[in-house]
Design a protein around this motif. Structure first.
Motif, short mmCIF file in Angstrom:
data_model
loop_
_atom_site.label_atom_id
_atom_site.label_comp_id
_atom_site.label_asym_id
_atom_site.label_seq_id
_atom_site.Cartn_x
_atom_site.Cartn_y
_atom_site.Cartn_z
N GLY A 124 65.89 -24.19 32.32
CA GLY A 124 66.53 -23.63 31.13
C GLY A 124 65.56 -23.56 29.96
O GLY A 124 65.44 -22.53 29.29
N ALA A 125 64.84 -24.65 29.74
CA ALA A 125 63.93 -24.69 28.59
C ALA A 125 62.81 -23.66 28.75
O ALA A 125 62.42 -22.99 27.80
N MET A 126 62.28 -23.54 29.98
CA MET A 126 61.18 -22.59 30.21
C MET A 126 61.68 -21.16 30.06
O MET A 126 61.04 -20.31 29.46
N GLU A 127 62.86 -20.91 30.62
CA GLU A 127 63.43 -19.56 30.58
C GLU A 127 63.72 -19.12 29.15
O GLU A 127 63.57 -17.95 28.80
N ARG A 128 64.13 -20.06 28.32
CA ARG A 128 64.46 -19.71 26.93
C ARG A 128 63.22 -19.49 26.07
O ARG A 128 63.32 -19.04 24.94
N GLY A 129 62.07 -19.88 26.61
CA GLY A 129 60.83 -19.57 25.90
C GLY A 129 60.50 -20.47 24.73
O GLY A 129 59.82 -20.07 23.79
N HIS A 130 60.99 -21.71 24.76
CA HIS A 130 60.64 -22.63 23.67
C HIS A 130 59.13 -22.85 23.62
O HIS A 130 58.44 -22.78 24.64
N ASP A 131 58.64 -23.15 22.43
CA ASP A 131 57.24 -23.52 22.29
C ASP A 131 57.12 -24.98 22.72
O ASP A 131 57.05 -25.90 21.91
N LEU A 132 57.12 -25.16 24.03
CA LEU A 132 57.23 -26.50 24.60
C LEU A 132 56.29 -26.63 25.78
O LEU A 132 56.26 -25.77 26.67
N LEU A 133 55.51 -27.70 25.77
CA LEU A 133 54.70 -28.03 26.95
C LEU A 133 55.45 -29.09 27.75
O LEU A 133 55.91 -30.09 27.18
N TYR A 134 55.60 -28.85 29.04
CA TYR A 134 56.20 -29.87 29.90
C TYR A 134 55.13 -30.36 30.86
O TYR A 134 54.49 -29.56 31.55
N VAL A 135 54.95 -31.66 30.92
CA VAL A 135 53.99 -32.24 31.85
C VAL A 135 54.72 -33.13 32.83
O VAL A 135 55.42 -34.07 32.43
N CYS A 136 54.58 -32.81 34.11
CA CYS A 136 55.17 -33.65 35.15
C CYS A 136 54.08 -34.59 35.67
O CYS A 136 53.01 -34.14 36.08
N PHE A 137 54.36 -35.88 35.62
CA PHE A 137 53.44 -36.86 36.19
C PHE A 137 53.97 -37.23 37.56
O PHE A 137 54.91 -38.00 37.70
N ASP A 138 53.34 -36.61 38.56
CA ASP A 138 53.88 -36.66 39.92
C ASP A 138 53.23 -37.79 40.72
O ASP A 138 52.08 -37.67 41.15
N ASN A 139 53.98 -38.87 40.89
CA ASN A 139 53.45 -39.95 41.75
C ASN A 139 54.17 -39.94 43.10
O ASN A 139 54.12 -40.89 43.85
N GLU A 140 54.85 -38.86 43.38
CA GLU A 140 55.40 -38.53 44.69
C GLU A 140 56.53 -39.43 45.18
O GLU A 140 56.79 -39.51 46.37
N ALA A 141 57.21 -40.09 44.25
CA ALA A 141 58.45 -40.81 44.59
C ALA A 141 59.08 -41.32 43.30
O ALA A 141 58.49 -41.23 42.24
N TYR A 142 60.31 -41.84 43.44
CA TYR A 142 60.97 -42.50 42.30
C TYR A 142 60.39 -43.90 42.23
O TYR A 142 60.92 -44.83 42.84
N MET A 143 59.33 -44.07 41.49
CA MET A 143 58.67 -45.37 41.49
C MET A 143 59.44 -46.39 40.66
O MET A 143 59.53 -47.56 41.01
N ASN A 144 60.02 -45.92 39.58
CA ASN A 144 60.66 -46.84 38.65
C ASN A 144 61.84 -47.59 39.27
O ASN A 144 62.15 -48.71 38.90
N THR A 145 62.50 -46.95 40.23
CA THR A 145 63.64 -47.62 40.85
C THR A 145 63.25 -48.21 42.21
O THR A 145 64.12 -48.65 42.95
N GLY A 146 61.97 -48.15 42.55
CA GLY A 146 61.53 -48.83 43.76
C GLY A 146 61.19 -47.94 44.93
O GLY A 146 61.61 -48.19 46.05
N ILE A 147 60.43 -46.88 44.65
CA ILE A 147 59.81 -46.06 45.70
C ILE A 147 60.81 -45.35 46.61
O ILE A 147 60.72 -45.43 47.84
N GLN A 148 61.82 -44.71 46.03
CA GLN A 148 62.71 -43.86 46.84
C GLN A 148 62.09 -42.46 46.93
O GLN A 148 61.36 -42.04 46.03
N ARG A 149 62.40 -41.74 47.98
CA ARG A 149 61.83 -40.41 48.13
C ARG A 149 62.33 -39.46 47.04
O ARG A 149 63.45 -39.59 46.55
N SER A 150 61.49 -38.52 46.67
CA SER A 150 61.93 -37.42 45.80
C SER A 150 61.56 -36.14 46.53
O SER A 150 60.98 -36.19 47.62
N SER A 151 61.87 -35.00 45.93
CA SER A 151 61.49 -33.76 46.60
C SER A 151 60.00 -33.46 46.40
O SER A 151 59.51 -32.42 46.82
N ALA A 152 59.28 -34.39 45.78
CA ALA A 152 57.82 -34.25 45.69
C ALA A 152 57.13 -35.18 46.68
O ALA A 152 55.90 -35.18 46.78
N THR A 153 57.89 -35.98 47.39
CA THR A 153 57.29 -36.90 48.36
C THR A 153 56.68 -36.10 49.50
O THR A 153 57.33 -35.20 50.04
#
Ligand SMILES: Cc1ncc(C[n+]2csc(CCOP(=O)(O)OP(=O)(O)O)c2C)c(N)n1
Ligand code: SF4
Lengths: 318, 392
Positions: A124-153
């Motif tokens: 939504g934010a990208m499509e609306r064209g906000h002057d916004l940089l989004y940075v994804c820090f991809d460590n390839e799982a849900y690390m904060n809750t204890g290494i569950q798979r994500s769709s980046a795993t």
């Protein structure tokens, strides 16, 4: 421009905006990348942080690791909060209630907060064209809750919700290609980056910052804890991800693909990368071959785009 | 002094919000509040209001964007109903914990399922304990007035809490009424520009929304509760000020023909106006009955309620929501607990009715009152009752 890389270390801001004293694990690639990002962004920045490791390790009340204005609201909505920050700053600036100078809104989240639960708000934010940089820090799982798979795993990785077992090989799915989904949003700047290539990352952040409009950077961030790799191998692991072609570093500027870090003539075998990581320990030679084939295919697809894509300016100039 | 004209109440609500000059509006359509953001977008498009209108992709993002905007120091507004409010639920308590004075118009609608777009109060009741101030309007005039009062209350330094103004879906949102519209100068005079306590700007960096360990969570929660309880003082002050500016009086518990009443009926929202007609009819027959109308739901006005029911022997509480498997309706349960320690408390009867848009006529009120008036005192009474359910 060729000399820029040579001189760039001198140009990097000395100021620490993400200060030492945060509580990330030893050798955390994500914390390193966040620190580099902040240096590249400089003072006139507002950070909007999704729930996840980086929020938790940096904002333990009453302390804060942030020297920049920073807000955390929830797990799925960094991009939406960022839209509001950007709109708020814009309105207040227009009405003369804050100084009339550019302040960049930068939203950030982990792979879970970006590719999964937060993808709607991000899209939504990208499509609306906000002057916004989004940075994804991809460590390839849900690390904060204890290494569950994500769709980046990645394929084959062992996680606490995709464990290998008698009838399971660990994670069976392929990494979702979010950079490509962002390219499909027709935003002016999309890039991949990695904590092990600081200058490349800094350059990309600065480029994205300069754009008036939405931009997206997908930063592979090594997580020794979740990857089951020794802390001191963090930088090496990121380099191997790139050199094996598992995570090539490229950017898409106005639709034009470019490799930003030179790749070896022939890619290193992915075994060089995965053998150091406990999360792939259980993989059979056959599974490693499947992983290798797919990596080769994805890499070729990327090379193809690099060779054949043209920027929007070039296309419309015809 | 003001301008009097007829208009659909939802549009009037939008006009009132525009008079408050919000900097950012973010909303996602859901019946029956839709006309409010739609009309605001018209007002912005016409250039009558200088604001950023963000067409978000969901209610979750609507409230999130308002939080970002409010955090940046802007005056932020959103509107929703029903499932939309539930979709915001994750963010509701975070907004109040961060003390962001966001204003929301809540066009009350029942919750799915079955899917129903019509009015009752189950949406707001599901978000009752998220730390938002809640006002209930009974008619179009109150909607306009409360919309403007809401910004002033929320942004007061002693309050700094988000606030929702509840207006019944369709019964209010889609009804045309003649109302007094304050003039821009009058509103400017009443409502100064929002001065945030802290905001997201590099000239004075701050961290918002930190992680709280067990050592701090209870203290943070108690502080929020204190802010909520103390906000009543500001609400009363703002209402006094409103009366001085605009001549219309607001009270947390408004009473109607309560002098000498032995029976009182307590209502919230649009049914209050219908209830007044029923009270008039019964008073004309000499029945000692009055009406109490709850305008302030959170913070709950304990003192005012206790004062209002002095001398009342029987109190009939109306709920447009049910707490499944619980104490009946949430309003009655609240009122019972508020009066429990009173030495002479009225007998309380709770009716749950008007659910999912079911019409409530004057006769219905009279029937419910009669049931209480002529009840056989010897038979034990149920602590709540659904009224008007077919097949019973
Ligand atoms: C709605 C919601 N669901 C689940 C959670 C729990 N949760 C918090 S952080 C997190 C995972 C974060 O993973 P990621 O975004 O990949 O970031 P990382 O911590 O790995 O950097 C989860 C599942 C939450 N906070 N909110
Ligand atoms: S779990 Fe991984 S990403 Fe999180 S702080 Fe530790 S090393 Fe960093």
């Amino acid at each position: 421009m060729g000399n820029f890389d040579l001189y760039a270390p001198k140009l990097v801001d000395r100021e620490e905006y993400f200060s030492p004293g945060h509580r990330a694990c030893q050798g955390c690639g994500e914390a390193l990348a966040v620190r580099l990002m902040c240096k590249a962004l400089g003072k006139d920045t507002v950070i909007i942080n999704a729930t996840g490791c980086m929020e938790v390790v940096s904002s333990l009340y009453p302390t804060t690791a942030w020297k920049l204005p920073w807000i955390h609201v929830a797990f799925p909505n960094a991009a939406a909060v960022g839209s509001g920050v950007e709109a708020g700053l814009k309105a207040l600036r227009r009405k003369g209630r804050i100084p009339d100078r550019d302040v960049k809104a930068v939203a950030m989240g982990g792979d879970g907060g970006t590719l999964d639960i937060g993808i709607q708000a991000l899209s939504g934010a990208m499509e609306r064209g906000h002057d916004l940089l989004y940075v994804c820090f991809d460590n390839e799982a849900y690390m904060n809750t204890g290494i569950q798979r994500s769709s980046a795993t990645p394929f084959g990785a062992s996680t606490t919700t995709a464990p290998p077992g008698a009838v399971s090989m660990g994670n069976k799915t392929w990494k979702k290609n979010l950079p490509e989904i962002m390219v499909a949003h027709n935003i002016p700047y999309v890039a991949t980056a990695c904590n092990s290539y600081p200058l490349d990352f800094i350059n990309k952040v600065q480029k994205a910052k300069a754009i008036k409009g939405p931009s997206y950077i997908h930063c592979l961030s090594v997580c020794p804890t979740g990857w089951r790799s020794p802390s001191e191998t963090c930088i090496k692991m990121g380099r191997l991800a790139v050199e094996t072609g598992v995570f090539p570093l490229y950017e898409v500027e106005n639709g034009k693909y470019n490799m930003t870090v030179s790749m070896p003539e022939t890619l290193r075998p992915i075994e060089d990368y995965i053998k150091h990581q406990g999360r792939f320990r259980h993989l059979s030679p056959e599974q490693i071959r499947i992983f290798q084939d797919r990596t080769n295919l994805e890499y070729k697809k990327l090379l193809d785009k690099i060779e054949h894509s043209r920027s929007w300016d070039e296309i419309s100039a015809e | 002094m003001g301008e009097r004209k007829g208009m659909e109440i939802a549009l009037a609500a939008a006009e009132a919000v525009a008079l408050c000059k919000p900097d950012v509006i973010a909303a996602y359509p859901i019946t029956p509040n839709t006309h409010i953001p739609e009309h605001l977008s018209d007002i912005v498009a016409e250039g009558r209001l200088d604001a950023e209108f963000i067409c978000v992709e969901s209610e979750h993002s609507a409230l999130s964007a308002c939080m970002g905007a409010s955090g940046a120091g802007a005056r932020a507004f959103t509107a929703t109903s029903s499932q939309g409010l539930l979709y915001m639920a994750e963010v509701m308590p975070i907004a109040s914990s961060m003390r962001l004075p966001i204003v929301m118009a809540l066009g009350n609608r029942s919750l799915s399922g079955p899917l129903s777009i019509w009015n009752d109060h189950s949406d707001i009741m599901s978000q009752r304990d998220t730390g938002w101030i809640s006002l209930f309007a009974a008619n179009g005039q109150e909607v306009i007035d409360m919309m403007i009062q809401a910004f002033k209350i929320a942004e007061d330094r002693n309050v700094m809490l988000p606030i929702n103004v509840n207006l019944d879906g369709f019964q209010l949102t889609h009804v045309v009424e003649v109302m007094d519209f304050p003039l821009q100068e009058e509103v400017d005079d009443f409502l100064p520009i929002y001065q945030p306590y802290a905001s997201l700007h590099p000239d004075h960096p701050c961290s918002m929304g930190a992680l709280g360990l067990p050592e701090i969570y209870a203290e943070a929660t108690k502080a929020r509760e204190a802010a909520m309880v103390n906000s009543k003082e500001t609400i009363l002050k703002v209402w006094d000020e409103w009366e001085r500016h605009f001549g219309r009086r607001y009270d947390p518990v408004q009473s109607y023909k309560i002098e000498g009443a032995e029976i009182a009926m307590l209502t919230m929202g649009s049914m209050s106006d219908t209830a007044e007609v029923a009270i008039d009819a019964l008073r004309a027959q000499g029945v000692p009955i009055g009406l109490l109308k709850l305008m302030l739901w959170r913070p709950f006005p304990y003192d005012e309620l206790k004062k209002a029911v002095k001398g009342v022997k029987s109190l009939i509480v109306k709920d447009r929501c049910v707490s499944f498997g619980g104490p009946g309706g949430p309003v009655a349960s609240e009122i019972r607990s508020a009066l429990y320690n009173e030495p002479r408390r009225p007998d309380i009867t709770n009716y749950i009715f008007g659910l999912g848009g079911r019409d409530v006529a004057v006769e219905d009120f009279i029937k419910m009152i009669d049931k209480v008036r002529f009840a056989d005192k010897r038979t034990p009474k149920e602590h709540y009752e659904f009224y008007g359910v077919r097949g019973e």
